[in-house]
Motif scaffolding. Structure first.
Motif, PDB file in Angstrom:
ATOM      1  N   ALA A   1       2.187  33.221  34.713  1.00  0.00           N
ATOM      2  CA  ALA A   1       1.746  34.525  35.201  1.00  0.00           C
ATOM      3  C   ALA A   1       2.449  34.834  36.512  1.00  0.00           C
ATOM      4  CB  ALA A   1       0.236  34.532  35.395  1.00  0.00           C
ATOM      5  N   PHE A   2       2.669  36.115  36.741  1.00  0.00           N
ATOM      6  CA  PHE A   2       3.297  36.558  37.987  1.00  0.00           C
ATOM      7  C   PHE A   2       2.218  36.787  39.039  1.00  0.00           C
ATOM      8  CE2 PHE A   2       4.742  39.783  40.937  1.00  0.00           C
ATOM      9  CZ  PHE A   2       6.005  39.333  41.281  1.00  0.00           C
ATOM     10  N   ALA A   3       2.361  36.116  40.171  1.00  0.00           N
ATOM     11  CA  ALA A   3       1.415  36.270  41.279  1.00  0.00           C
ATOM     12  C   ALA A   3       2.108  37.060  42.383  1.00  0.00           C
ATOM     13  CB  ALA A   3       0.991  34.898  41.804  1.00  0.00           C
ATOM     14  N   PRO A   4       1.684  38.300  42.628  1.00  0.00           N
ATOM     15  CA  PRO A   4       2.367  39.099  43.651  1.00  0.00           C
ATOM     16  C   PRO A   4       2.112  38.549  45.059  1.00  0.00           C
ATOM     17  CG  PRO A   4       0.444  40.264  42.803  1.00  0.00           C
ATOM     18  CD  PRO A   4       0.575  39.005  41.988  1.00  0.00           C
ATOM     19  N   ARG A   5       3.043  38.776  45.954  1.00  0.00           N
ATOM     20  CA  ARG A   5       2.899  38.343  47.337  1.00  0.00           C
ATOM     21  C   ARG A   5       1.733  39.098  47.981  1.00  0.00           C
ATOM     22  NH1 ARG A   5       6.524  36.067  50.765  1.00  0.00           N
ATOM     23  NH2 ARG A   5       8.139  36.339  49.191  1.00  0.00           N
ATOM     24  N   ALA A   6       0.723  38.360  48.437  1.00  0.00           N
ATOM     25  CA  ALA A   6      -0.443  39.007  49.055  1.00  0.00           C
ATOM     26  C   ALA A   6       0.010  39.728  50.316  1.00  0.00           C
ATOM     27  CB  ALA A   6      -1.515  37.963  49.384  1.00  0.00           C
ATOM     28  N   GLY A   7      -0.364  41.002  50.428  1.00  0.00           N
ATOM     29  CA  GLY A   7       0.026  41.790  51.598  1.00  0.00           C
ATOM     30  C   GLY A   7       1.444  42.303  51.503  1.00  0.00           C
ATOM     31  N   GLY A   8       2.132  42.023  50.399  1.00  0.00           N
ATOM     32  CA  GLY A   8       3.515  42.483  50.246  1.00  0.00           C
ATOM     33  C   GLY A   8       3.560  43.980  50.005  1.00  0.00           C
ATOM     34  N   ARG A   9       4.726  44.574  50.186  1.00  0.00           N
ATOM     35  CA  ARG A   9       4.842  46.027  50.057  1.00  0.00           C
ATOM     36  C   ARG A   9       5.024  46.434  48.600  1.00  0.00           C
ATOM     37  NH1 ARG A   9       8.921  45.891  54.039  1.00  0.00           N
ATOM     38  NH2 ARG A   9      10.271  47.135  52.685  1.00  0.00           N
ATOM     39  N   GLY A  10       5.334  45.464  47.742  1.00  0.00           N
ATOM     40  CA  GLY A  10       5.482  45.781  46.331  1.00  0.00           C
ATOM     41  C   GLY A  10       6.720  46.584  46.022  1.00  0.00           C
ATOM     42  N   ASP A  11       7.699  46.608  46.956  1.00  0.00           N
ATOM     43  CA  ASP A  11       8.900  47.399  46.705  1.00  0.00           C
ATOM     44  C   ASP A  11       9.931  46.613  45.894  1.00  0.00           C
ATOM     45  OD1 ASP A  11       9.306  45.680  48.771  1.00  0.00           O
ATOM     46  OD2 ASP A  11      10.164  47.148  50.160  1.00  0.00           O
TER      47      ASP A  11
END
Ligand SMILES: [Fe+2]
Length: 472
Positions: free
Chosen positions: A409-419
Motif C-alpha cells: 500500500a502507498f503511505a503518503p508523507r504525513a504533512g506533505g503537500r501532495g504535489d
C-alpha cells in the motif's frame, strides 16, 4: 494445525498461524521516517481449524495483520475477524464448512449464513475513519477496530444492505463516496451496484441485469462514472446441478464492461465489449474527453487447453495466473472499445496512491509474480505510465533471496503537500519459510529504495489485500 496439501496454500510461506499477538517497539533496521504515520493493515486467509477435504487459498478465515508507525517506531498486532462462521466453528471446536473445491453439502444449508462460509478474508477498505473487512464472494462487511483490530461487528447500513457487499469497493477521494458492487454466482440478481454517501448512508443499491453468473472480483471508478466488470468465467453449470463446483472459462465469450454514471442505475449502464479474458484486479480508470481509460492486470486465458506442468506458473486450482498490465479505452460516443497490452511482465495485486483514484494516475506499484505453482511475489515493480507506450518505464525492487512479499500500500508523507504523486512510502510484509521469519519493508516510493525493515515477532503467512490508514 496445518497439514501438507498439494494445493501449496497451506505450506511454506502460506502456512497458517494459530495465535494473536501484540508486540511494541519492534526492531528496526534502517530508519523509519517520522512522516510515515498511521496503520498498515493486511487481510489474509488463515484457517482456524484443519479444513474438511481440499483447501483453496480463498477458503481460510480472515485474519488481519497490522503494523502501526508513529514517531519512528513500529508496533504489530494480528486478529482473526470474528465472523458468524468463525464463531460457530470456534464453538464447535472444528471446521463446519467445506471450501470451494469440495461439493456443496446439503447439511451445510442449515449453517449460519448458508453453505459457504463468509470469511471476510479478502480486502479492507477505510472509509469515514472506519475499517471494513470484506469477502471476495460478497458477504457482510465486518468493521474492525483500528485501535486493536478487534471485530466491532457487521455493517448493514441501517438495514439497507439487504444482500452482499463484495471486496474491492472504491473510495472516491474527491467526494468521499464509497462505491461498491455485490455479486452472486448462483442466484439472481447476479450483480448489484451500490454507493455509500460521505455521511455513511447507503444511497444506491440496485440490481444490474446480467445474463450469466460470472466470477466478478473488482470494479473501477472515474471522476463521473463507475465501471462494472463481467468476464466469461463462472461455475460450470452442468457440474453445479450435481452439487459440484468447477470453474469454466468460455473462450468464445466476450468480456464486458458496464459504464454508468456514479449515481446512475440499471437503466443507465452501457456495456462495452472486448476480447475474452479474466481480470482479478483493476489498477485505475480515468476520463480523457469522451473516452474512459481502464488499466488493470489482465489474464488472457485463465484456463488454457494446454495446462502448464512446469510447476513455475502460479495456479489457483485450475486457473493459471499469468496477468499482464493492460489497457482498455471505451469511447462514449461510438460505443467502441480499443484495447492493448502494456507490458509482458507477470504482476498482480497492483496499488496506486489512493488520492489519485479515478483520475489519471501516473504510477502503479505491482508485486512481481515468482516462478512457483503457488502465488508468491519476489519483488515490487513501479511503473511510470506517463509515456503511454508499451513496456512503460519500470523500476524494480527485488525482495531478498528466499523472501516473498505481498501487496504494497502507498503511505503518503504525513504533512506533505501532495504535489508529487509518489511522495510517500510503500509498505508491505515479507515472509521467509526458509528462515521462519517475517518482516515489514518500507520503500521510498520515489526511487524504490528500501529505507527500513522492521522485524515482526514471528513468521506470518502471505495474504491478500492491504490498506494504509493515515493517522490511524
Ligand atoms: Fe482481490
Amino acid at each position: 494445525m496445518a497439514t501438507a496439501h498439494p494445493t501449496g496454500y497451506l505450506e511454506a510461506e502460506h502456512t497458517p498461524i494459530s495465535d494473536e499477538l501484540d508486540a511494541t517497539d519492534l526492531r528496526v533496521h534502517g530508519e523509519l521516517p517520522r512522516e510515515l504515520r498511521g496503520l498498515y493493515v493486511r487481510n489474509s486467509p488463515n484457517p482456524q481449524f484443519a479444513p474438511i477435504g481440499k483447501y483453496h487459498w480463498f477458503d481460510g478465515d480472515g485474519m488481519v495483520h497490522g503494523i502501526r508507525f508513529e514517531d519512528g517506531r513500529a508496533s504489530y498486532m494480528n486478529r482473526w475477524v470474528r465472523t458468524r462462521g468463525f464463531e460457530a466453528e470456534r464453538e464447535a471446536g472444528r471446521a463446519l464448512w467445506t471450501g470451494i473445491l469440495e461439493p456443496l453439502r446439503p447439511e451445510a444449508m442449515s449453517l449460519p449464513g448458508g453453505p459457504v462460509k463468509d470469511t471476510a478474508n479478502t480486502d479492507l477498505v477505510f472509509h469515514r475513519g472506519r475499517l471494513l473487512s470484506l469477502w471476495w464472494l460478497s458477504g457482510t462487511p465486518y468493521e474492525v477496530s483500528t485501535r486493536d483490530l478487534s471485530t466491532i461487528g457487521p455493517e448493514r447500513f441501517d438495514g439497507k444492505l439487504t444482500g452482499g457487499f463484495a471486496a474491492h469497493p472504491k473510495v472516491d477521494p474527491r467526494t468521499n463516496q464509497l462505491v461498491f458492487f455485490d455479486h452472486s454466482m448462483v442466484r439472481r440478481p447476479y450483480l448489484r451496484y451500490g454507493v455509500v454517501s460521505p455521511e455513511g448512508e447507503l444511497v444506491r443499491y440496485e440490481a444490474i441485469p446480467t445474463e450469466s453468473p460470472h466470477i466478478l472480483h473488482d470494479m473501477a471508478i472515474t471522476e463521473n462514472y463507475s465501471i462494472l466488470l463481467d468476464f466469461p468465467m463462472g461455475w460450470d453449470p452442468e457440474r453445479l446441478k450435481a452439487g459440484k463446483r468447477k470453474i469454466a472459462f468460455d473462450r468464445g465469450g466476450r468480456s464486458r464492461f458496464g459504464v454508468l454514471p456514479r449515481l446512475g442505475g440499471a437503466a443507465d449502464v452501457r456495456w462495452f465489449e472486448a476480447e475474452p479474458c479474466y481480470m482479478y484486479h483493476t489498477i485505475n480508470a480515468y476520463e480523457v474527453g469522451r473516452e474512459i481509460v481502464l488499466v488493470g492486470c489482465r489474464v488472457r486465458d485463465p484456463i488454457p487447453e494446454q495446462q502448464d506442468t512446469s510447476g513455475g506458473v502460479a495456479r489457483l486450482d485450475t486457473i493459471e495466473l499469468v496477468p499482464h498490465l493492460y489497457e482498455w479505452r471505451f469511447d462514449l460516443d461510438t460505443g467502441e472499445t480499443r484495447e492493448r497490452a502494456l507490458d509482458d511482465l507477470a504482476t498482480e495485486f497492483p496499488r496506486i496512491n489512493d488520492t489519485v483514484q479515478g483520475t489519471r494516475a501516473r504510477f502503479t506499484y505491482n508485486p512481481r509474480i515468482a516462478r512457483d505453482s503457488a502465488l508468491k511475489f519476489d519483488g515490487l515493480v513501479k511503473y511510470d505510465l506517463a509515456g503511454g507506450a508499451f513496456a512503460p518505464d519500470r523500476v524494480v525492487w527485488d525482495a531478498p533471496p528466499g523472501m516473498f512479499v505481498g501487496e504494497a500500500a502507498f503511505a503518503p508523507r504525513a504533512g506533505g503537500r501532495g504535489d508529487r504523486e509518489d511522495d510517500g512510502w510503500l509498505v508491505t510484509f515479507g515472509s521467509s519459510a526458509r528462515d521462519d521469519l517475517s518482516v515489514c519493508f518500507v520503500l521510498d516510493a520515489r526511487d524504490m529504495r528500501e529505507v527500513a525493515r522492521v522485524d515482526l515477532p514471528r513468521r506470518i503467512p502471505l495474504g491478500f489485500h492491504s490498506m494504509f490508514c493515515p493517522g490511524a
